[in-house]
Design a protein around this motif. Sequence first.
Motif, PDB file in Angstrom:
ATOM      1  N   SER A   1      44.756  48.507  12.343  1.00 24.31           N
ATOM      2  CA  SER A   1      43.511  48.863  13.021  1.00 24.31           C
ATOM      3  C   SER A   1      43.580  48.552  14.509  1.00 24.31           C
ATOM      4  O   SER A   1      43.093  49.326  15.343  1.00 24.31           O
ATOM      5  CB  SER A   1      42.329  48.117  12.391  1.00 24.31           C
ATOM      6  N   VAL A   2      44.178  47.409  14.846  1.00 20.85           N
ATOM      7  CA  VAL A   2      44.329  47.035  16.259  1.00 20.85           C
ATOM      8  C   VAL A   2      45.150  48.084  16.997  1.00 20.85           C
ATOM      9  O   VAL A   2      44.786  48.542  18.091  1.00 20.85           O
ATOM     10  CB  VAL A   2      44.981  45.649  16.395  1.00 20.85           C
ATOM     11  N   PHE A  26      38.677  56.250   9.662  1.00 17.00           N
ATOM     12  CA  PHE A  26      38.963  56.335   8.232  1.00 17.00           C
ATOM     13  C   PHE A  26      39.405  54.980   7.681  1.00 17.00           C
ATOM     14  O   PHE A  26      38.966  54.563   6.599  1.00 17.00           O
ATOM     15  CB  PHE A  26      40.060  57.381   8.000  1.00 17.00           C
ATOM     16  N   ARG A  27      40.228  54.271   8.449  1.00 14.54           N
ATOM     17  CA  ARG A  27      40.711  52.968   7.982  1.00 14.54           C
ATOM     18  C   ARG A  27      39.576  51.945   7.937  1.00 14.54           C
ATOM     19  O   ARG A  27      39.509  51.120   7.030  1.00 14.54           O
ATOM     20  CB  ARG A  27      41.843  52.465   8.875  1.00 14.54           C
ATOM     21  N   GLN A  28      38.661  52.008   8.920  1.00 12.20           N
ATOM     22  CA  GLN A  28      37.549  51.057   8.919  1.00 12.20           C
ATOM     23  C   GLN A  28      36.632  51.277   7.715  1.00 12.20           C
ATOM     24  O   GLN A  28      36.126  50.324   7.108  1.00 12.20           O
ATOM     25  CB  GLN A  28      36.726  51.166  10.214  1.00 12.20           C
ATOM     26  N   VAL A  29      36.416  52.534   7.366  1.00 20.11           N
ATOM     27  CA  VAL A  29      35.594  52.849   6.194  1.00 20.11           C
ATOM     28  C   VAL A  29      36.232  52.283   4.934  1.00 20.11           C
ATOM     29  O   VAL A  29      35.550  51.727   4.061  1.00 20.11           O
ATOM     30  CB  VAL A  29      35.387  54.376   6.070  1.00 20.11           C
ATOM     31  N   THR A  79      38.076  43.259   5.500  1.00 17.67           N
ATOM     32  CA  THR A  79      37.307  42.987   6.711  1.00 17.67           C
ATOM     33  C   THR A  79      37.651  44.015   7.765  1.00 17.67           C
ATOM     34  O   THR A  79      38.772  44.037   8.282  1.00 17.67           O
ATOM     35  CB  THR A  79      37.648  41.582   7.248  1.00 17.67           C
ATOM     36  N   PRO A  80      36.711  44.890   8.133  1.00 13.66           N
ATOM     37  CA  PRO A  80      37.005  45.905   9.150  1.00 13.66           C
ATOM     38  C   PRO A  80      37.125  45.272  10.533  1.00 13.66           C
ATOM     39  O   PRO A  80      36.488  44.268  10.830  1.00 13.66           O
ATOM     40  CB  PRO A  80      35.800  46.845   9.074  1.00 13.66           C
TER      41      PRO A  80
END
Length: 488
Positions: free
Chosen positions: A206-207, A248-251, A258-259
Amino acid sequence: MSAEPSVPTLGGRTPTVIRVLVLATFVVILNETIMINAIPRLMADLAVTERAAQWVSTAFMLTMAAVIPTTGWFLQRVSTRRAYAVAMGVFLAGTALSAVAPSFAVLLLGRIIQAGGTAVMMPLLMTTLMTVVPEQDRGRVMGNVTLAISVAPAMGPIISGAVLQIGSWRWLFVLVLPITGVVTWLGMRRLENVGEPQAGGIDSVSVALAALGFGGLVFGLSRFEIGNLTGPAVIVAAGSALIAAFVFRQVRLQRTGTPLLDLRVLLSGTYTKALVLMSVAFLAMLGSMILLPLYLQNLRGLSPLQTGLLVMPGGLAMGVLGPTVGRLFDRFGGRLLVIPGSVGITAALAGFTQISMTMPYWQLLGLHILLMVALAAAFTPVFTLGLGALPRHLYSHGSSMLGTLQQVAAAFGTALVVTVMSARSSSLVAAGADIITAHLDGMRLAFGISAALAVIVIVMAVLLPSRAAAVEKEVEELETLPSELVKG
């Protein structure tokens, strides 16, 4: 910061933690615009081209766009004092490196480090404010915040213009060092921790997606110019694709882990409307901040210092009115301020479509003051209403989302007005018009498009509620979302 506030607000006074954070935020935001007037000096002293020298500002903006999406996660994992120490320590290191930079590459690195510290301060301030200040006092306190964050960018070009009259560009950093050191020392003495840090690892994918996606989008937008559209368009498309992957990954992480950036903030209708309003208003404001100096310096022949002095009253008016706007919001609600403010923004931008080589400076000054006052009337209530529509555990993510989209809006606004202006003036020159007439017409068209976009601000203002109390149901529903999503 999800725990109950540990810093009380007694007798309607602003908590010490907020006073310290506002002072620190003022110092770090000042540096976002302080290099604007130093471009010619950098070109001569460090033997770089104008396009290369512009990177001292572009790199700052890129770093902000890349780092801010991670701040929501970061502020939930460390204490207030730790977040403050990291932000100010990083900013100090970047400032010191920039002051002694032996080459342009080192100066650029110093600016990137500076921006990394700055990126943490604004979400930290907003998150802490929403946590420790009662709902009935938030307008007043947010007004004081508006004073700091609006006066600082306005003062940057003025201070740099004055310093460059008598000294080297290095003094822009040397003078900031002791001030930042004192503010850091004061903060570490007076700050108290607010809330309790939460456990949880960071998702490295995510980063990377956030940094490359948002950074790439802002970079691509900053490269748009006539004759060079294809390359930037490809970069923007790639950045947008990476942002889509990030979303999409955060969802997925909201269901299983943990997003990095909790997108459930967007399920609040009030927050989303506030986000759209702030982004478009910020886009319009940044567009005018680019166009007006170009008009005053390139067409009317003013020096950078004279230009800064002409636009300074507007920035000061915006800041000075911040506390008054905050008190009016606490007493009467947001609609009384936001709707007239949004109309004022549109009217001021429409007024700038009438610029000419003979327009009196007092008219330009009046239009700019109207724009800044209207923005002050809108920003404080919208910040307060938008974040107030979120549950406490999403404050840091809401602040992070707002800061990220502000950077994207700034880049988009700059790219939009410069591209429109250049395209229009180039076509007129090709048709036989003289250069001054062509540039004036291009600027008028760019201001006209900004005014048209500002109509969206009016629509969002009409749709916003007047008080945070009106969105209590939204907050309650969002409070229950984590468990529901896990079950889903």
